[in-house]
Design a protein around this motif. Structure first.
Motif, short mmCIF file in Angstrom:
data_model
loop_
_atom_site.label_atom_id
_atom_site.label_comp_id
_atom_site.label_asym_id
_atom_site.label_seq_id
_atom_site.Cartn_x
_atom_site.Cartn_y
_atom_site.Cartn_z
N MET A 201 0.84 -1.19 0.00
CA MET A 201 0.00 0.00 0.00
C MET A 201 0.88 1.26 0.00
O MET A 201 1.77 1.41 0.84
N HIS A 202 0.60 2.15 -0.96
CA HIS A 202 1.42 3.34 -1.20
C HIS A 202 0.59 4.59 -0.94
O HIS A 202 -0.52 4.73 -1.46
N LEU A 203 1.14 5.52 -0.14
CA LEU A 203 0.48 6.79 0.15
C LEU A 203 1.26 7.91 -0.51
O LEU A 203 2.46 8.10 -0.24
N HIS A 204 0.60 8.67 -1.38
CA HIS A 204 1.24 9.80 -2.05
C HIS A 204 1.33 11.00 -1.11
O HIS A 204 0.43 11.23 -0.29
N GLY A 205 2.41 11.75 -1.24
CA GLY A 205 2.50 13.05 -0.57
C GLY A 205 2.89 13.02 0.89
O GLY A 205 3.11 14.08 1.47
N HIS A 206 3.01 11.86 1.51
CA HIS A 206 3.31 11.77 2.93
C HIS A 206 4.19 10.55 3.20
O HIS A 206 4.14 9.57 2.45
N ASP A 207 4.94 10.61 4.28
CA ASP A 207 5.68 9.45 4.78
C ASP A 207 4.96 8.89 5.99
O ASP A 207 4.33 9.62 6.77
N MET A 208 5.07 7.59 6.16
CA MET A 208 4.37 6.90 7.25
C MET A 208 5.36 6.26 8.20
O MET A 208 6.35 5.65 7.77
N PHE A 209 5.13 6.38 9.49
CA PHE A 209 5.85 5.61 10.49
C PHE A 209 5.22 4.22 10.56
O PHE A 209 4.02 4.10 10.84
N ASN B 269 12.07 4.17 17.05
CA ASN B 269 12.79 4.27 15.78
C ASN B 269 12.15 3.38 14.71
O ASN B 269 12.82 2.55 14.10
N PRO B 270 10.84 3.59 14.44
CA PRO B 270 10.20 2.76 13.41
C PRO B 270 10.68 3.14 12.01
O PRO B 270 11.14 4.26 11.79
N PRO B 271 10.57 2.22 11.04
CA PRO B 271 10.87 2.58 9.66
C PRO B 271 9.93 3.69 9.18
O PRO B 271 8.78 3.78 9.62
N VAL B 272 10.44 4.54 8.30
CA VAL B 272 9.65 5.63 7.71
C VAL B 272 9.55 5.36 6.22
O VAL B 272 10.55 5.35 5.52
N LYS B 273 8.35 5.11 5.73
CA LYS B 273 8.16 4.69 4.35
C LYS B 273 6.94 5.38 3.74
O LYS B 273 6.08 5.87 4.47
N ASN B 274 6.88 5.38 2.39
CA ASN B 274 5.64 5.79 1.74
C ASN B 274 4.92 4.59 1.13
O ASN B 274 3.84 4.74 0.56
N THR B 275 5.51 3.39 1.25
CA THR B 275 4.88 2.16 0.80
C THR B 275 5.10 1.08 1.86
O THR B 275 6.25 0.88 2.29
N VAL B 276 4.04 0.43 2.29
CA VAL B 276 4.15 -0.63 3.30
C VAL B 276 3.50 -1.89 2.76
O VAL B 276 2.46 -1.84 2.09
N LEU B 277 4.12 -3.02 3.04
CA LEU B 277 3.58 -4.30 2.60
C LEU B 277 2.67 -4.85 3.70
O LEU B 277 3.11 -5.13 4.81
N VAL B 278 1.39 -4.98 3.37
CA VAL B 278 0.43 -5.60 4.29
C VAL B 278 0.51 -7.10 4.04
O VAL B 278 0.17 -7.57 2.95
N PRO B 279 0.97 -7.89 5.03
CA PRO B 279 1.20 -9.31 4.75
C PRO B 279 -0.10 -10.06 4.49
O PRO B 279 -1.18 -9.68 4.97
N TRP C 36 -1.68 -7.79 9.09
CA TRP C 36 -2.01 -6.37 9.23
C TRP C 36 -0.73 -5.54 9.42
O TRP C 36 0.33 -6.07 9.75
N VAL C 37 -0.87 -4.23 9.20
CA VAL C 37 0.18 -3.26 9.46
C VAL C 37 -0.46 -2.04 10.12
O VAL C 37 -1.54 -1.60 9.70
N ALA C 38 0.21 -1.49 11.14
CA ALA C 38 -0.24 -0.25 11.78
C ALA C 38 0.74 0.86 11.42
O ALA C 38 1.95 0.70 11.60
N VAL C 39 0.23 1.97 10.88
CA VAL C 39 1.07 3.09 10.49
C VAL C 39 0.52 4.37 11.11
O VAL C 39 -0.64 4.43 11.53
N ARG C 40 1.37 5.39 11.14
CA ARG C 40 0.97 6.70 11.66
C ARG C 40 1.63 7.76 10.77
O ARG C 40 2.79 7.62 10.40
N PHE C 41 0.88 8.81 10.41
CA PHE C 41 1.46 9.88 9.61
C PHE C 41 0.82 11.21 10.00
O PHE C 41 -0.26 11.26 10.60
#
Length: 269
Positions: free
Chosen positions: A149-157, A179-189, A193-198
């Motif tokens: 899953m890719h979010l345009h315009g923002h980075d996600m923790f 110190n979580p990874p900071v990404k604009n694309t996360v792989l939902v297994p 599930w994946v929990a992100v914050r932006f």
């Protein structure tokens, strides 16, 4: 030459644990993870079968409204009636179930009863600066694969990920807020599930979608609309002088990002 031994491309277990061990660098120039959350979203990812095959977020497949103005331009000018063409992303499904029940994988006997898929222009509005926490839950409804899953315009923790159904009472305690990874694309297994914050601090209309082309084309997409901030630098700039005055349906997606400020282009996209 020594060649590293790589995991098989279908080895999802190794991939899952490798990603779970990722962290970011602890650096004073990196922003800290925001601790106060303003908006919570729980979004399920699945496939459907109305009319033709569709991909969904919270059981809704993206269908762009019939308009002659790009959505970003309509947002800038606050075009009358545009909001009536949009459906807000619900905070969660109206009916919760065992999302990772393998009986739902096609052609599972229970899939049709839980599918209830619809088509709409799925959006979510955020005030400028809002801290958004989003849990992306894979489901077995007509699928059994992972979703990048890719979010345009923002980075996600990327706070945490897991297999099975997300359980806030259990899983919030596992969040990496240091110190979580900071990404604009996360792989939902797959079946996980994946929990992100932006921080919604980049004004405009942005797309969040699965990066598998066939899922994107099938509608696993939603719009994130961020309102202007209090200053010129935190507000959407006007359309440029050479902005297109005539568009086709195929241009609506591409034109959303055309007149973002140069600052946004360099620091976000």
């Amino acid at each position: 030459m020594m060649v590293p031994e790589m995991a098989d491309q279908n080895d999802m277990v190794t991939s899952f644990y490798f990603r779970n061990n990722q962290t970011s660098l602890c650096h004073p120039r990196l922003p800290p993870v925001p601790t106060q959350v303003d908006e919570h979203l729980f979004i399920t990812l699945g496939l459907g079968s109305i009319c033709s095959s569709v991909a969904t977020m919270n059981n809704v497949s993206l269908e762009l409204p019939v308009v002659t103005t790009p959505l970003l331009e309509a947002h800038y000018y606050n075009t009358s009636g545009m909001a009536n063409k949009l459906i807000e992303i619900p905070e969660r499904l109206p009916r919760m179930f065992n999302f990772t029940d393998r009986a739902l994988i096609p052609e599972g006997p229970e899939a049709a009863r839980l599918e209830s898929t619809s088509k709409a222009t799925l959006v979510r509005w955020f005030r400028h600066g809002a801290v958004v926490e989003m849990v992306l839950q894979s489901t077995a409804v007509l699928q059994s694969e992972s979703n990048p899953m890719h979010l345009h315009g923002h980075d996600m923790f990327v706070l945490a990920r897991g297999l099975g159904n997300y359980d806030a009472a259990r899983d919030v305690a596992r969040y990496n807020l240091l110190n979580p990874p900071v990404k604009n694309t996360v792989l939902v297994p797959s079946l996980g599930w994946v929990a992100v914050r932006f921080v919604a601090d980049n004004p405009g209309v942005w797309y969040m979608h699965c990066h598998y082309e066939f899922h994107l084309s099938m509608g696993m997409t939603a719009l994130i609309i961020v309102e202007d901030g209090p200053t010129v630098d935190t507000s959407l700039p006007p359309p440029p002088a050479d902005f297109r005055s005539c568009i086709t349906d195929g241009d609506i997606l591409q034109d959303e990002f055309y007149f973002q400020s140069k600052k946004s282009e360099i620091s976000r996209v």
